[in-house]
Design a protein around this motif. Structure first.
Motif, short mmCIF file in Angstrom:
data_model
loop_
_atom_site.label_atom_id
_atom_site.label_comp_id
_atom_site.label_asym_id
_atom_site.label_seq_id
_atom_site.Cartn_x
_atom_site.Cartn_y
_atom_site.Cartn_z
N GLY A 192 0.79 -1.22 0.00
CA GLY A 192 0.00 0.00 0.00
C GLY A 192 0.82 1.27 0.00
O GLY A 192 0.30 2.35 0.27
N ARG A 193 2.09 1.18 -0.33
CA ARG A 193 2.95 2.37 -0.31
C ARG A 193 2.90 3.18 -1.60
O ARG A 193 3.18 4.37 -1.58
N ILE A 194 2.57 2.54 -2.71
CA ILE A 194 2.51 3.25 -3.98
C ILE A 194 1.27 2.82 -4.76
O ILE A 194 0.75 1.72 -4.57
N TRP A 195 0.79 3.67 -5.60
CA TRP A 195 -0.22 3.39 -6.62
C TRP A 195 -1.48 2.72 -6.08
O TRP A 195 -1.92 1.69 -6.60
N GLN A 196 -2.10 3.29 -5.09
CA GLN A 196 -3.31 2.69 -4.53
C GLN A 196 -4.43 2.60 -5.55
O GLN A 196 -5.29 1.73 -5.46
N GLY A 197 -4.47 3.48 -6.53
CA GLY A 197 -5.54 3.47 -7.52
C GLY A 197 -5.33 2.49 -8.66
O GLY A 197 -6.20 2.32 -9.51
N VAL A 198 -4.20 1.82 -8.70
CA VAL A 198 -3.89 0.90 -9.79
C VAL A 198 -4.12 -0.52 -9.30
O VAL A 198 -3.78 -0.87 -8.19
N GLU A 199 -4.73 -1.34 -10.15
CA GLU A 199 -4.98 -2.73 -9.79
C GLU A 199 -4.12 -3.64 -10.64
O GLU A 199 -4.01 -3.47 -11.85
N CYS A 200 -3.53 -4.63 -10.00
CA CYS A 200 -2.72 -5.62 -10.71
C CYS A 200 -3.66 -6.58 -11.42
O CYS A 200 -4.54 -7.17 -10.80
N GLU A 201 -3.46 -6.74 -12.72
CA GLU A 201 -4.34 -7.60 -13.50
C GLU A 201 -4.19 -9.07 -13.13
O GLU A 201 -5.11 -9.85 -13.31
N CYS A 202 -3.03 -9.45 -12.62
CA CYS A 202 -2.78 -10.87 -12.32
C CYS A 202 -3.28 -11.29 -10.94
O CYS A 202 -3.82 -12.38 -10.79
N CYS A 203 -3.10 -10.46 -9.93
CA CYS A 203 -3.48 -10.89 -8.59
C CYS A 203 -4.67 -10.13 -8.04
O CYS A 203 -5.23 -10.55 -7.03
N GLY A 204 -5.09 -9.07 -8.68
CA GLY A 204 -6.27 -8.36 -8.25
C GLY A 204 -7.50 -9.09 -8.74
O GLY A 204 -7.44 -10.14 -9.37
N GLY A 205 -8.67 -8.54 -8.43
CA GLY A 205 -9.90 -9.14 -8.93
C GLY A 205 -10.02 -8.88 -10.41
O GLY A 205 -9.05 -8.78 -11.14
N ASP A 206 -11.23 -8.75 -10.86
CA ASP A 206 -11.48 -8.45 -12.26
C ASP A 206 -10.99 -7.03 -12.52
O ASP A 206 -11.25 -6.12 -11.73
N PRO A 207 -10.27 -6.78 -13.62
CA PRO A 207 -9.75 -5.44 -13.87
C PRO A 207 -10.83 -4.36 -13.93
O PRO A 207 -10.57 -3.22 -13.60
N ASP A 208 -12.07 -4.72 -14.30
CA ASP A 208 -13.11 -3.70 -14.37
C ASP A 208 -13.91 -3.62 -13.07
O ASP A 208 -14.95 -2.98 -13.04
N ASP A 209 -13.42 -4.27 -12.02
CA ASP A 209 -14.07 -4.26 -10.69
C ASP A 209 -15.47 -4.83 -10.71
O ASP A 209 -16.26 -4.53 -9.83
N GLY A 210 -15.82 -5.60 -11.69
CA GLY A 210 -17.15 -6.19 -11.74
C GLY A 210 -17.18 -7.44 -10.86
O GLY A 210 -16.37 -8.32 -10.99
N ASP A 211 -18.13 -7.48 -9.97
CA ASP A 211 -18.25 -8.64 -9.08
C ASP A 211 -19.34 -9.59 -9.53
O ASP A 211 -19.74 -10.47 -8.79
N GLU A 212 -19.83 -9.40 -10.74
CA GLU A 212 -20.89 -10.27 -11.23
C GLU A 212 -20.31 -11.65 -11.54
O GLU A 212 -19.25 -11.78 -12.11
N ALA A 213 -21.05 -12.66 -11.17
CA ALA A 213 -20.63 -14.03 -11.48
C ALA A 213 -21.01 -14.34 -12.93
O ALA A 213 -22.04 -13.90 -13.42
N ASP A 214 -20.18 -15.12 -13.58
CA ASP A 214 -20.46 -15.52 -14.95
C ASP A 214 -21.56 -16.58 -14.92
O ASP A 214 -21.39 -17.63 -14.31
N PRO A 215 -22.71 -16.32 -15.56
CA PRO A 215 -23.80 -17.29 -15.48
C PRO A 215 -23.49 -18.61 -16.17
O PRO A 215 -24.07 -19.63 -15.84
N ASP A 216 -22.54 -18.60 -17.11
CA ASP A 216 -22.20 -19.83 -17.82
C ASP A 216 -21.11 -20.64 -17.12
O ASP A 216 -20.82 -21.76 -17.52
#
Length: 133
Positions: free
Chosen positions: A84-108
């Motif tokens: 949490g020391r740098i870039w709090q507004g940036v999300e890591c695509e590999c270890c963060g959640g979905d890059p678009d912050d969508g928490d919707e489950a995939d129905p398929d």
């Protein structure tokens, strides 16, 4: 036509110029290819393999050195970002959640009930342990 490795290197450096934070954070997860190549050439030089004189290490460093440095900087920045020391507004695509912050489950997507691996794990846990008499 550009060969695939050359095109990948060009794209990496292009993305690094445009999105340096994201590239450095993602580089932590896809790392050490450059270091592996340098280590391989170093082992071949030390063991005296034919065609690998001491001067063969210099082209290896020139070729894979920038990638290795990028890996090291990516590891350092990912550690700082994770704490949490740098870039709090940036999300890591590999270890963060979905890059678009969508928490919707995939129905398929199939539901994960553990499947065969869970059944085997439960079976192994419930087996009596043999005793040596």
């Amino acid at each position: 036509m550009i060969r695939r490795p050359v095109a990948d290197l060009i794209r990496l450096w292009h993305d690094l110029a445009i999105h340096p934070r994201e590239v450095l954070l993602n580089r932590n997860h896809h790392q050490w290819r450059g270091a592996g190549f340098i280590a391989l050439v170093a082992v071949l030089v030390v063991t005296g393999a034919p065609g690998f004189p001491a001067g063969a290490l210099l082209p290896a460093l020139l070729f894979a050195g920038p990638s290795w440095v990028l890996d090291l900087v990516g590891t350092l920045t990912h550690g700082l970002w994770e704490s949490g020391r740098i870039w709090q507004g940036v999300e890591c695509e590999c270890c963060g959640g979905d890059p678009d912050d969508g928490d919707e489950a995939d129905p398929d997507a199939p539901t994960d009930d553990g499947g065969l691996a869970r059944e085997i794990d439960n079976w192994l846990r419930n087996q009596p342990t043999p005793t040596n008499a």
